[in-house]
Design a protein around this motif. Structure first.
Motif, PDB file in Angstrom:
ATOM      1  N   GLY A  42      39.384  37.962  36.416  1.00  0.00           N
ATOM      2  CA  GLY A  42      40.026  38.687  37.514  1.00  0.00           C
ATOM      3  C   GLY A  42      39.066  39.688  38.140  1.00  0.00           C
ATOM      4  O   GLY A  42      38.202  40.235  37.467  1.00  0.00           O
ATOM      5  N   VAL A  43      39.211  39.887  39.410  1.00  0.00           N
ATOM      6  CA  VAL A  43      38.454  40.917  40.115  1.00  0.00           C
ATOM      7  C   VAL A  43      39.376  42.134  40.186  1.00  0.00           C
ATOM      8  O   VAL A  43      40.387  42.119  40.874  1.00  0.00           O
ATOM      9  CB  VAL A  43      38.050  40.449  41.526  1.00  0.00           C
ATOM     10  N   PRO A  56      39.444  46.133  40.940  1.00  0.00           N
ATOM     11  CA  PRO A  56      38.654  47.218  41.537  1.00  0.00           C
ATOM     12  C   PRO A  56      38.625  48.449  40.638  1.00  0.00           C
ATOM     13  O   PRO A  56      39.521  48.673  39.825  1.00  0.00           O
ATOM     14  CB  PRO A  56      39.380  47.518  42.849  1.00  0.00           C
ATOM     15  N   GLU A 108      37.681  29.957  40.827  1.00  0.00           N
ATOM     16  CA  GLU A 108      37.290  31.112  41.632  1.00  0.00           C
ATOM     17  C   GLU A 108      37.905  32.368  41.035  1.00  0.00           C
ATOM     18  O   GLU A 108      39.020  32.340  40.520  1.00  0.00           O
ATOM     19  CB  GLU A 108      37.763  30.927  43.070  1.00  0.00           C
ATOM     20  N   GLU A 122      44.228  42.848  42.426  1.00  0.00           N
ATOM     21  CA  GLU A 122      44.930  43.830  43.260  1.00  0.00           C
ATOM     22  C   GLU A 122      45.661  43.147  44.410  1.00  0.00           C
ATOM     23  O   GLU A 122      46.804  43.479  44.714  1.00  0.00           O
ATOM     24  CB  GLU A 122      43.968  44.887  43.780  1.00  0.00           C
ATOM     25  N   ALA A 123      45.023  42.170  45.052  1.00  0.00           N
ATOM     26  CA  ALA A 123      45.668  41.480  46.174  1.00  0.00           C
ATOM     27  C   ALA A 123      46.910  40.716  45.710  1.00  0.00           C
ATOM     28  O   ALA A 123      47.955  40.761  46.366  1.00  0.00           O
ATOM     29  CB  ALA A 123      44.682  40.528  46.840  1.00  0.00           C
ATOM     30  N   ASP A 131      41.560  37.867  42.851  1.00  0.00           N
ATOM     31  CA  ASP A 131      41.651  39.258  43.288  1.00  0.00           C
ATOM     32  C   ASP A 131      42.969  39.813  42.768  1.00  0.00           C
ATOM     33  O   ASP A 131      44.026  39.633  43.371  1.00  0.00           O
ATOM     34  CB  ASP A 131      41.573  39.337  44.813  1.00  0.00           C
TER      35      ASP A 131
END
Length: 125
Positions: free
Chosen positions: A117-118, A120, A40, A45-46, A43
Protein backbone atom coordinates in the motif's frame (compact mmCIF):
# COMPACT_ATOMS: atom_id res chain seq x y z
CA UNK A 1 -8.92 -14.91 8.50
CA UNK A 2 -7.33 -12.48 10.94
CA UNK A 3 -8.38 -8.91 11.53
CA UNK A 4 -5.43 -7.47 9.59
CA UNK A 5 -6.11 -9.83 6.67
CA UNK A 6 -9.66 -8.51 6.63
CA UNK A 7 -8.37 -4.92 6.60
CA UNK A 8 -6.05 -5.73 3.69
CA UNK A 9 -8.87 -7.44 1.82
CA UNK A 10 -11.17 -4.43 2.24
CA UNK A 11 -8.48 -1.95 1.16
CA UNK A 12 -6.54 -3.84 -1.53
CA UNK A 13 -9.38 -5.76 -3.12
CA UNK A 14 -12.06 -3.13 -3.08
CA UNK A 15 -14.49 -3.92 -5.86
CA UNK A 16 -14.51 -1.32 -8.58
CA UNK A 17 -17.57 -0.68 -10.69
CA UNK A 18 -17.41 -3.13 -13.55
CA UNK A 19 -16.61 -1.73 -16.96
CA UNK A 20 -18.37 -2.93 -20.07
CA UNK A 21 -16.84 -6.19 -21.30
CA UNK A 22 -14.19 -5.72 -23.93
CA UNK A 23 -14.67 -7.14 -27.38
CA UNK A 24 -12.98 -10.52 -27.79
CA UNK A 25 -9.46 -10.28 -29.15
CA UNK A 26 -8.79 -11.82 -32.55
CA UNK A 27 -7.40 -15.34 -32.32
CA UNK A 28 -3.64 -15.41 -32.47
CA UNK A 29 -1.05 -18.09 -32.07
CA UNK A 30 -0.55 -18.86 -28.38
CA UNK A 31 2.40 -16.97 -26.96
CA UNK A 32 4.73 -18.30 -24.31
CA UNK A 33 3.19 -17.85 -20.90
CA UNK A 34 4.59 -14.64 -19.46
CA UNK A 35 4.66 -14.12 -15.73
CA UNK A 36 1.86 -11.89 -14.52
CA UNK A 37 2.89 -8.28 -13.95
CA UNK A 38 3.48 -7.33 -10.33
CA UNK A 39 0.40 -5.83 -8.69
CA UNK A 40 0.26 -2.08 -8.80
CA UNK A 41 0.64 -0.32 -5.46
CA UNK A 42 -2.66 0.66 -3.87
CA UNK A 43 -3.18 4.28 -2.81
CA UNK A 44 -4.54 3.52 0.66
CA UNK A 45 -5.60 7.08 1.43
CA UNK A 46 -7.51 7.40 -1.86
CA UNK A 47 -9.34 4.10 -1.32
CA UNK A 48 -10.30 5.00 2.24
CA UNK A 49 -11.28 8.57 1.35
CA UNK A 50 -13.59 7.24 -1.35
CA UNK A 51 -15.08 4.72 1.07
CA UNK A 52 -15.57 7.43 3.72
CA UNK A 53 -17.39 9.57 1.16
CA UNK A 54 -19.67 6.66 0.25
CA UNK A 55 -20.42 6.07 3.94
CA UNK A 56 -21.14 9.69 4.80
CA UNK A 57 -17.81 10.61 6.34
CA UNK A 58 -16.37 7.52 8.01
CA UNK A 59 -15.81 9.24 11.34
CA UNK A 60 -12.23 9.99 12.25
CA UNK A 61 -10.73 7.01 10.38
CA UNK A 62 -7.39 8.76 9.83
CA UNK A 63 -6.51 8.69 13.53
CA UNK A 64 -9.01 6.34 15.20
CA UNK A 65 -8.58 2.59 14.86
CA UNK A 66 -12.17 2.12 16.05
CA UNK A 67 -13.53 4.44 13.34
CA UNK A 68 -11.32 2.79 10.70
CA UNK A 69 -12.58 -0.68 11.61
CA UNK A 70 -16.20 0.51 11.69
CA UNK A 71 -15.83 2.19 8.30
CA UNK A 72 -14.49 -1.08 6.88
CA UNK A 73 -17.50 -2.92 8.39
CA UNK A 74 -15.19 -4.88 10.70
CA UNK A 75 -15.51 -5.67 14.40
CA UNK A 76 -14.13 -2.77 16.44
CA UNK A 77 -14.72 -4.34 19.86
CA UNK A 78 -12.02 -4.52 22.49
CA UNK A 79 -11.58 -8.25 21.78
CA UNK A 80 -11.08 -7.54 18.06
CA UNK A 81 -8.53 -4.84 18.87
CA UNK A 82 -6.74 -7.24 21.24
CA UNK A 83 -6.56 -9.76 18.40
CA UNK A 84 -5.28 -7.10 16.00
CA UNK A 85 -2.64 -6.04 18.55
CA UNK A 86 -1.47 -9.65 18.82
CA UNK A 87 -1.35 -10.02 15.01
CA UNK A 88 0.71 -6.84 14.57
CA UNK A 89 2.87 -7.28 17.68
CA UNK A 90 1.62 -4.10 19.35
CA UNK A 91 2.28 -4.08 23.09
CA UNK A 92 1.78 -0.39 23.90
CA UNK A 93 -0.31 0.41 26.96
CA UNK A 94 -3.14 -1.62 28.43
CA UNK A 95 -5.73 -3.11 26.06
CA UNK A 96 -8.28 -0.53 25.04
CA UNK A 97 -6.19 2.43 26.18
CA UNK A 98 -5.65 5.48 24.01
CA UNK A 99 -1.95 4.60 23.93
CA UNK A 100 -2.66 1.16 22.49
CA UNK A 101 -5.28 2.44 20.03
CA UNK A 102 -2.83 5.02 18.67
CA UNK A 103 -0.10 2.38 18.39
CA UNK A 104 -2.55 0.05 16.60
CA UNK A 105 -3.48 2.74 14.09
CA UNK A 106 0.20 3.40 13.32
CA UNK A 107 0.91 -0.33 13.08
CA UNK A 108 -1.95 -0.79 10.60
CA UNK A 109 -0.59 2.00 8.37
CA UNK A 110 2.92 0.52 8.56
CA UNK A 111 1.68 -3.00 7.79
CA UNK A 112 -0.40 -1.78 4.83
CA UNK A 113 2.68 0.00 3.47
CA UNK A 114 4.80 -3.12 3.98
CA UNK A 115 2.25 -5.16 2.01
CA UNK A 116 2.09 -2.95 -1.07
CA UNK A 117 0.00 0.00 0.00
CA UNK A 118 1.03 3.58 -0.60
CA UNK A 119 0.46 5.26 2.76
CA UNK A 120 1.32 8.96 2.96
CA UNK A 121 3.39 10.32 5.81
CA UNK A 122 0.36 12.30 6.98
CA UNK A 123 -1.25 9.00 8.02
CA UNK A 124 1.87 7.27 9.31
CA UNK A 125 2.97 10.10 11.64
Amino acid sequence: MGIFSSIMDKVFHRKKPEAAPAAPAPAEAPAAAAPPPPPEPVDVEAVLTELATLKGGGGNWRTSIVDLLKMLDLDSSLDARKELAAELGVAAGPHGSAEQNIALQKAVWAALAKNGGVVPASLRD
